[in-house]
Every structure is written in structure tokens, then in C-alpha cells.
Design an enzyme around this catalytic site. Structure first.
Site, PDB file in Angstrom:
ATOM      1  N   ARG A  45       0.849  -1.190   0.000  1.00 50.91           N
ATOM      2  CA  ARG A  45       0.000   0.000   0.000  1.00 50.91           C
ATOM      3  C   ARG A  45       0.886   1.242   0.000  1.00 50.91           C
ATOM      4  O   ARG A  45       1.685   1.436   0.919  1.00 50.91           O
ATOM      5  CB  ARG A  45      -0.906  -0.012   1.240  1.00 50.91           C
ATOM      6  N   HIS A  97      -2.742  11.039   0.614  1.00 51.66           N
ATOM      7  CA  HIS A  97      -2.211  10.835   1.963  1.00 51.66           C
ATOM      8  C   HIS A  97      -1.562  12.162   2.403  1.00 51.66           C
ATOM      9  O   HIS A  97      -0.361  12.252   2.599  1.00 51.66           O
ATOM     10  CB  HIS A  97      -1.211   9.669   1.971  1.00 51.66           C
ATOM     11  N   GLU A 114      -7.039   8.681   6.223  1.00 45.54           N
ATOM     12  CA  GLU A 114      -7.230   9.351   7.514  1.00 45.54           C
ATOM     13  C   GLU A 114      -7.623  10.824   7.411  1.00 45.54           C
ATOM     14  O   GLU A 114      -6.867  11.718   7.825  1.00 45.54           O
ATOM     15  CB  GLU A 114      -5.956   9.239   8.364  1.00 45.54           C
ATOM     16  N   ASN A 139      -7.130   2.072  10.032  1.00 40.65           N
ATOM     17  CA  ASN A 139      -5.794   2.165  10.620  1.00 40.65           C
ATOM     18  C   ASN A 139      -5.942   2.163  12.136  1.00 40.65           C
ATOM     19  O   ASN A 139      -6.719   2.947  12.694  1.00 40.65           O
ATOM     20  CB  ASN A 139      -5.104   3.460  10.188  1.00 40.65           C
ATOM     21  N   TYR A 176      -3.769   2.180  15.854  1.00 47.18           N
ATOM     22  CA  TYR A 176      -2.509   2.298  16.593  1.00 47.18           C
ATOM     23  C   TYR A 176      -2.693   2.141  18.102  1.00 47.18           C
ATOM     24  O   TYR A 176      -1.921   1.490  18.768  1.00 47.18           O
ATOM     25  CB  TYR A 176      -1.850   3.650  16.294  1.00 47.18           C
ATOM     26  N   GLU A 230      -3.282   0.043   8.260  1.00 46.18           N
ATOM     27  CA  GLU A 230      -2.062   0.438   8.976  1.00 46.18           C
ATOM     28  C   GLU A 230      -2.158  -0.067  10.400  1.00 46.18           C
ATOM     29  O   GLU A 230      -3.222   0.001  11.025  1.00 46.18           O
ATOM     30  CB  GLU A 230      -1.887   1.967   9.045  1.00 46.18           C
TER      31      GLU A 230
HETATM   32  C1  BGC Z   1      -0.562   7.835   9.134  1.00 46.55           C
HETATM   33  C2  BGC Z   1       0.896   7.648   8.818  1.00 46.55           C
HETATM   34  C3  BGC Z   1       1.716   7.874  10.081  1.00 46.55           C
HETATM   35  C4  BGC Z   1       1.308   6.839  11.100  1.00 46.55           C
HETATM   36  C5  BGC Z   1       2.062   6.905  12.409  1.00 46.55           C
HETATM   37  C6  BGC Z   1      -0.982   7.317  10.481  1.00 46.55           C
HETATM   38  O1  BGC Z   1      -1.694   8.319  11.144  1.00 46.55           O
HETATM   39  O2  BGC Z   1      -1.377   7.388   8.097  1.00 46.55           O
HETATM   40  O3  BGC Z   1       1.243   8.495   7.785  1.00 46.55           O
HETATM   41  O4  BGC Z   1       3.086   7.831   9.841  1.00 46.55           O
HETATM   42  O5  BGC Z   1      -0.038   6.970  11.397  1.00 46.55           O
HETATM   43  O6  BGC Z   1       1.816   8.103  13.066  1.00 46.55           O
END
Ligand code: BGC
Length: 451
Positions: A78, A122, A167, A292, A294, A352
Site C-alpha cells: 500500500r 495521503h 485518515e 488504521n 494504533y 495500517e
Molecule cells: C498515518 C501515517 C503515520 C502513522 C504513524 C498514520 O496516522 O497514516 O502516515 O506515519 O499513522 O503516526
């Protein structure tokens, strides 16, 4: 026992990057400047004065990087297109050399058996469009659809999977409300207008795809599950506002054709009247949604934390990444099952997922040990498997990121890569997390059951 983590046949294993974060050579071969080019060259905006001028030099080293993908066993890659390489003024004239870079990259991927997954936007809006008001201008939906059409015509014969935006929340919150990201505005009144125009643009791009493309298109959202710090009415209401602002503000207009009522509480007098007819455009049928993930947030009421009147509560006994994000893999399961509950059983991809941790210096010829990132990857892949067992139609996973890269205004110090990059020499070195990921891919997930 090891079969415990076997993923369904056809599950797609990938890794993700984005143009400004890795390519370098942002103005090469006739490309126009993007808002990130300008932002990074504005004194004081970037940690350590870092810019994307060289980044991972992927623009020139893409063939070597495709070999690294191959070594991992990736089935899909991607990446995003820098709009102003292709259309230096954002609209109108096409720059053939810019388009050719992406065409060569796609061919190289296909030669190595890797399916290209292209994100059209992006965050690197052409600066020429920012001069015309950027995402504040309602014409942005047409600019985007025209650019998207150029890309579909050039590459859809070889690209099976497209996304309109990555995002949009980050563009709104970082770019127009808080100013930490390009274009660096701090204006509550602009934020909901930009949010709305981004989703109109995404819809216009999808509509254009139905006329010019014949594979699959979707959109990518960042979702951060919000959990109340207590069950007080105030904390619950704050959590609902935080959830609506981050997680529903974009997915609702795209998938339900409406906005959640909490957004009016968040924006107050800044909440705009939008023409009801706009939802016809925002709500275009998608083939999949990319999510995505995290971290999560535990939320409490805080009258001073505007505009949300909600603040995150630090979780002291948990592991945190270098960007300060709590490692919380159950959030991935909650995100996927929650999304399915609200929007139905759509095909989903984790587009992601990854973590920045401090990496020790590279000793020659070695695999770089990165125990915390390796553990993060294992936990989140196991969580993805739990979500599938819970009935989520999860079709693939993309690790963020293939390479250490420019973490936007945080610069090069925050490393998310499966491959370490020495930014002085451009040498790439696999980390232990890359080795785990390669074993996971080769075993359809069963390696996740290893001790
Ligand atoms: C984004 C990336 C970024 C990653 C880590 C996401 O919000 O798509 O571009 O590097 O998180 O922060």
C-alpha cells in the site's frame, strides 16, 4: 496447537508507506510543490528541521525496496501517490514523468508478484490548490475527482485496489484545527468545512471510479476506540463526543449519509449548515473500508480541553510507544467489531498498524533486535485473528511501515519501520519484527503461536 492462528485462505499480507514520508526528490522531474513541501520548509514546523527532501530516497531506490518487500513475502504493498508529481498545478496539465514513476513502480511490484494498493491522497495536497483555498473550497471535490480519473485511466489496468483518502481526521485535526501538520491552520470554523469537503471529494472519487475503473475502491479511516474513565454521566458524554469527533465524523457521512448529533456539541457555533443533497455524494457505495489502528484512549470530562471538553487519561501501568501511545491490542478487536456493528458486515482491511520504538544502532550484517515492536506486531496480529473468529470480514493486514521514514512533523527520530533505515547512507537493515512478519506470512499466521 499451532493451527490456532491460521488466517483464512486469501487473507492479504501487506505493508504500507506514503509518498511524502519515503519518496524524497519532491520537486524532481517537473513535480509541483505540495503543502508538505512548504510546511517542512517553514522554520519551526518540523522536529530537528527535518524535511522530506531526501527521506528514504525511494523515488530513486524503489526497485531495491520492492526487493525488500519480496524478501518479506508481501502479497500487497500500500503506497500513496503525490498528487503534485502528476498534476503540478493540482488540476489541468499532466506531468508525464511524474505519472511514469508510479507506472514503473506498479510494474516492478507486479513483476515481483506483489499487488499494488494505491491511496490517492495521503495528506500532500498540491500547494497550487492550497492557494485556491485547499479543502475549504467546495471545488476541491471536482479537483480530486479529475485527479483520481487521471490515475484510474493510467493505472487501473494494473492496480486491483484503490483508496480515495487516508485518515481525513488527521487532515482536519492536525492540519486545520491544531496546526501541527500542513497546512498549519488553527481555526475551529474551518475544521468541519474541511471535513465535509474531504468526504465530498472521497465520494466524487468513488463516483469517478465507477465510470473509469473496474476493480475495487474504498476509503481509509483511523479509528481509536474511546473508553470512559468512569461511568459518571459527564465522562460518558465526553467519551461520546470524542468518539463522534474522531471515529464517526468521516465514516458516518460516507456509510450512513449523515452526521452524528454529538458533532454539534463539539463544534458549537462553528457547525456549518450543509446542503442535504451533499450526502448523495458522500455516501457512495464502497467495495471495502480500510481501518488504521494504533492505540486507544481512555477519556474523562475536562471543561478546559476544547473543543471536545474531553481529555485522555494516561494509563500508568501499561507499555507506551515512543509517540506516547498505549499498546492496547484489544482495541483492535473492539474497533473491528464496533465498526461492523454500526455499518454492517463490510469487507475490512487493517490498512495500517505499527509502533515507533527506540532502536539500537545497527551492528554490521545483523538483524536489528526490536523486541518491543516485535511484541506489538505479534499481539496485534493475534488480535486481528480474534476479530475474524468473532465474525468480522477482515480481508488483509498492512504493517506500518515497510521502512523507517519521515514521521511528519516529528521528523526521522520516530521509527516505525520493519526495516531500519540509516538516513546518512540509505542502508536498509531488517529488524527482528520483519523476520517475525515474514514467518507469519509464510505460515498463514501459524507462527503467531510460537512461544
Ligand atoms: C498515518 C501515517 C503515520 C502513522 C504513524 C498514520 O496516522 O497514516 O502516515 O506515519 O499513522 O503516526
Amino acid at each position: 496447537m499451532t493451527r490456532r492462528f491460521r488466517f483464512p485462505d486469501g487473507f492479504l499480507w501487506g505493508a504500507a508507506t506514503s509518498a511524502y514520508q519515503i519518496e524524497g526528490s519532491p520537486l524532481a522531474d517537473g513535480a509541483g510543490p505540495s503543502i508538505w513541501q512548504r510546511f517542512a520548509h517553514t522554520p519551526g514546523m518540523m522536529a530537528d528541521g527535518d524535511t522530506g527532501d531526501v527521506a528514504c530516497d525511494h523515488y530513486r531506490r524503489y526497485k531495491d525496496d520492492v526487493r525488500l518487500m519480496r524478501a518479506l513475502g508481501l502479497q500487497s504493498y500500500r503506497f500513496s501517490v503525490n498528487w503534485s508529481r502528476v498534476l503540478p498545478e493540482g488540476t489541468g496539465r499532466v506531468n508525464p514523468k511524474g505519472l511514469d514513476f508510479y507506472s514503473r513502480l506498479v510494474d516492478e511490484l507486479l513483476e515481483h508478484g506483489i499487488a499494488p494498493n494505491v491511496t490517492l491522497f495521503h495528506w500532500d495536497l498540491p500547494a497550487a490548490l492550497d492557494d485556491r483555498g485547499g479543502w475549504l473550497n467546495r471545488d476541491s471535490a471536482h479537483w480530486f475527482a479529475d485527479y483520481a480519473t487521471t490515475m484510474f485511466r493510467a493505472l487501473d489496468d494494473r492496480v486491483p485496489q484503490w483508496s480515495t483518502l487516508n485518515e481525513p481526521w488527521v487532515v482536519v485535526d492536525g492540519g486545520y484545527l491544531r496546526g501541527a501538520l500542513a497546512p498549519g491552520h488553527r481555526n475551529l470554523y474551518e475544521a468541519p468545512i474541511v471535513a465535509h469537503n474531504l468526504m465530498r471529494a472521497s465520494g466524487a472519487g468513488i463516483e469517478a471510479y465507477r465510470a473509469h475503473g473496474r476493480h475495487a475502491i474504498g476509503v481509509v479511516f483511523n479509528i481509536e476506540p474511546k473508553y470512559p474513565a468512569s461511568d459518571s454521566a459527564e465522562d460518558l458524554a465526553a467519551t461520546r463526543r470524542a468518539h463522534a469527533y474522531m471515529n464517526l465524523q468521516f465514516a458516518d457521512p460516507a456509510l450512513l449519509g449523515s452526521y452524528p448529533p454529538e458533532l454539534r456539541e463539539v463544534y458549537g457555533a462553528a457547525w456549518p449548515d450543509v446542503p442535504a443533497d451533499d450526502f448523495r455524494l458522500t455516501r457512495q457505495p464502497v467495495d471495502f473500508v480500510g481501518l488504521n489502528y494504533y492505540t486507544r484512549a481512555v477519556v474523562r470530562h475536562d471543561a478546559d480541553a476544547l473543543p471536545l471538553r474531553a481529555a485522555p487519561v494516561y494509563q500508568p501501568h501499561r507499555t507506551h510507544t515512543e509517540t506516547g501511545w498505549e499498546v492496547y491490542e484489544q482495541g483492535l478487536v473492539d474497533m473491528l467489531t464496533g465498526f461492523r456493528q454500526r455499518y454492517g458486515n463490510l469487507p475490512l482491511y487493517i490498512t495500517e498498524n505499527g509502533a515507533a520504538f527506540y532502536d539500537p544502532p545497527v551492528a554490521d550484517g545483523e538483524v536489528l533486535p526490536d523486541p518491543l515492536r516485535t511484541d506489538y506486531l505479534r499481539r496485534h496480529l493475534q488480535a486481528a485473528h480474534r476479530a475474524i473468529e468473532a465474525g468480522v470480514d477482515l480481508r488483509g493486514y498492512y504493517a506500518w511501515s515497510l521502512l523507517d521514514n519521515l514521521e511528519w512533523s516529528l521528523g526521522y527520530a520516530k521509527r516505525f519501520g520493519l526495516y531500519h533505515v540509516d538516513f546518512a547512507t540509505q542502508k536498509r537493515t531488517p529488524k527482528a519484527s520483519a523476520k517475525l512478519y515474514a514467518r507469519v506470512i509464510a505460515s498463514h499466521g501459524e507462527a503467531l503461536g510460537e512461544p
